[in-house]
Design a protein around this motif. Structure first.
Motif, short mmCIF file in Angstrom:
data_model
loop_
_atom_site.label_atom_id
_atom_site.label_comp_id
_atom_site.label_asym_id
_atom_site.label_seq_id
_atom_site.Cartn_x
_atom_site.Cartn_y
_atom_site.Cartn_z
N HIS A 146 39.82 18.11 40.27
CA HIS A 146 40.52 18.32 39.01
C HIS A 146 40.46 17.03 38.20
CE1 HIS A 146 43.42 19.96 36.19
NE2 HIS A 146 44.09 18.83 36.27
N TYR A 177 41.17 10.58 37.93
CA TYR A 177 41.33 10.02 36.59
C TYR A 177 39.95 9.57 36.13
CZ TYR A 177 42.84 7.23 32.64
OH TYR A 177 43.00 6.72 31.36
N ARG A 230 41.80 17.57 44.67
CA ARG A 230 42.02 16.15 44.44
C ARG A 230 41.88 15.87 42.94
NH1 ARG A 230 39.85 16.01 49.61
NH2 ARG A 230 40.99 14.67 51.03
N LYS A 231 42.83 15.10 42.41
CA LYS A 231 42.84 14.78 40.99
C LYS A 231 42.13 13.44 40.77
CE LYS A 231 47.19 15.36 41.17
NZ LYS A 231 48.62 15.42 41.05
N CYS A 273 33.84 18.17 37.31
CA CYS A 273 34.81 17.95 38.38
C CYS A 273 35.18 19.28 39.03
CB CYS A 273 36.07 17.27 37.84
SG CYS A 273 35.88 15.53 37.45
N LYS A 331 35.31 17.17 32.92
CA LYS A 331 36.30 17.97 33.64
C LYS A 331 35.65 19.23 34.24
CE LYS A 331 40.29 18.38 31.51
NZ LYS A 331 41.34 18.41 30.46
N LEU A 383 41.18 14.41 35.19
CA LEU A 383 42.23 14.00 34.25
C LEU A 383 41.60 13.05 33.24
CD1 LEU A 383 45.04 13.17 36.86
CD2 LEU A 383 44.75 15.30 35.57
N ASN A 420 49.31 9.78 38.66
CA ASN A 420 49.23 11.15 39.15
C ASN A 420 47.90 11.48 39.83
OD1 ASN A 420 51.80 11.65 38.13
ND2 ASN A 420 51.04 12.55 36.23
N ALA A 421 46.91 10.62 39.64
CA ALA A 421 45.58 10.87 40.20
C ALA A 421 45.52 10.46 41.67
CB ALA A 421 44.53 10.09 39.40
#
Length: 193
Positions: free
Chosen positions: A38, A10, A7-8, A32, A29, A40, A70-71
């Motif tokens: 992941h 932000y 999972r991204k 995370c 990061k 960002l 994108n998150a």
């Protein structure tokens, strides 16, 4: 068996203004990644601009909006910045994320309530009064929240978590205790799903 997609997240917040912004971003990061996500960071955005400072500012804005799109979710550092409330850019970013239907989580390294901080900076009279007013006679909201009701309310309505931690003044923007606590809770939450 396919490897699950990370999972991204932000990573919104005023750290981008710190002298050690890149280092703080790298630390966030790395945390995370340690917890299975992941990160960002705003400085990760692809910025292409030629010309004026204004054009560069717009390019950074567009790159950060793309990172948010994108998150999968957002974690926002809502530690008060240049006033009683969170960084206005961070607040814009969580508003955008909320509008996109993303889950938003937040933390603050200042556990005082928004009304306490606002009164300390702009209040008139005594804090213990039933109604609080600033120097211009305007009311100061008292909802026992850590920031403006729309900020903390938006986090709660998105299904997010809000944590506080009493960091020292010197580490107000660099203390990652609450951030890591959030990641721990999210890791457990996603493991149960």
């Amino acid at each position: 068996m396919a490897t699950p997609t990370l999972r991204k997240i932000y990573l919104a917040g005023p750290e981008v203004f710190c002298p050690e912004a890149s280092e703080l971003g790298a630390r966030k990061k790395a945390l995370c990644k340690h917890y299975g996500f992941h990160g960002l960071f705003p400085l990760d955005g692809e910025v292409q601009a030629s010309g004026s400072a204004r054009e560069l500012g717009f390019a950074i804005s567009a790159a950060n909006e793309q990172l948010i799109r994108n998150a999968d979710l957002v974690i926002a550092n809502l530690t008060p910045f240049r006033g009683a409330s969170a960084d206005v850019g961070t607040v814009y970013e969580i508003g955008l994320a909320r509008g996109l239907g993303k889950v938003i989580h937040g933390y603050s390294n200042d556990p005082a309530s928004f009304s306490e901080r606002t009164f300390a900076l702009f209040g008139q009279g005594e804090y213990g009064q039933s109604e609080l007013h600033d120097r211009d006679g305007l009311s100061i909201e008292r909802f026992d929240l850590h920031d403006n009701l729309m900020i903390e309310g938006g986090i709660a309505l998105s299904g997010g978590i809000f944590l506080t931690h009493p960091a020292t003044e010197a580490e107000k923007y660099s203390d990652l205790t609450a951030f890591e606590n959030l990641l721990r809770q999210l890791q457990l939450q996603y493991q149960r799903q």
